[in-house]
Scaffold this motif. Sequence first.
Motif, short mmCIF file in Angstrom:
data_model
loop_
_atom_site.label_atom_id
_atom_site.label_comp_id
_atom_site.label_asym_id
_atom_site.label_seq_id
_atom_site.Cartn_x
_atom_site.Cartn_y
_atom_site.Cartn_z
N SER A 1 0.85 -1.18 0.00
CA SER A 1 0.00 0.00 0.00
C SER A 1 0.89 1.23 0.00
N ALA A 2 0.29 2.40 -0.18
CA ALA A 2 1.07 3.64 -0.28
C ALA A 2 1.94 3.86 0.96
N GLU A 3 1.41 3.49 2.13
CA GLU A 3 2.16 3.66 3.38
C GLU A 3 2.88 2.38 3.81
N CYS A 4 2.80 1.36 2.99
CA CYS A 4 3.43 0.07 3.27
C CYS A 4 2.87 -0.61 4.52
N ASP A 5 1.65 -0.21 4.94
CA ASP A 5 1.06 -0.84 6.12
C ASP A 5 0.16 -2.03 5.76
#
Length: 267
Positions: A245-249
């Motif tokens: 995901s964009a935030e790598c979460d």
Amino acid sequence: MPMVMKPMYRFEKMDGLGNDFMLLDADCQDKTCTLPPTAQAIRRWSDRRRGIGFDQLIYLYKQQDTQYYQFFNADGSPAEQCGNGQRAIALYLKNKQLAMPITIEGAGGPVQLNHQDDDHITVSFTQTYQYEKKQLSLLGMPVTAYLVDVGNPHCIILSADVEGEALAEKAALISAYFDSGINVEMMQIISDHHVRVRVYERGAGETLACGSGAAAVAIVLRHYFKGQQDIKVSMPGGDLQVLLSAECDKISLIGPARSVYQGQIYD
């Protein structure tokens, strides 16, 4: 004196990209079996000459309606997470006719499994992960270590040629910096969406692939080297697709798994 029979365990041998597993399902075991198995039994079974041979043991059990997982390294020590092992679990549960997707719980947190076919099995997990850079001395030279925890700890070192690395020697030196040891990855950047990796797993040694290690190197590529969100991680056992995901979460790992054989073994 009557002969005392040892407990007999039923297992399935599985692999994901050459990362191989012994899977024990509590539902398939006799009441005489010790569950989860002892560290001594795991070490004996993991011997590739005198036992079954594997990188990790997967233990599955249920509590009420929830499916739980536990991973153990070949030396009998517990492991928090294993992405390749999760794909093996997905294939096993699919073969038991369980509906997909399914969420399972364990030390590494909840994981969602989905099975499109045996070559496209997806493991997805959402969690707050930790990452930092640390300077280490390695063979008398300063190196930058990229530390990432994705449910289990990883130390990533950049390499110009992963195939030529003295991985076992360097992994032993790196692990000495960490009280509980650490998984070590040597990462060679090919592009902003492709890396080559070799892995030395804590408690198992060098393995052909590591799913959580693939996630960790993808996060490093994304955070520190402007990597894409869709990353190919090439390991000696094959390629794994990592979606971030964009935030790598939220992390998804897509790749194959195989059932090799079923068997029984004494404690």
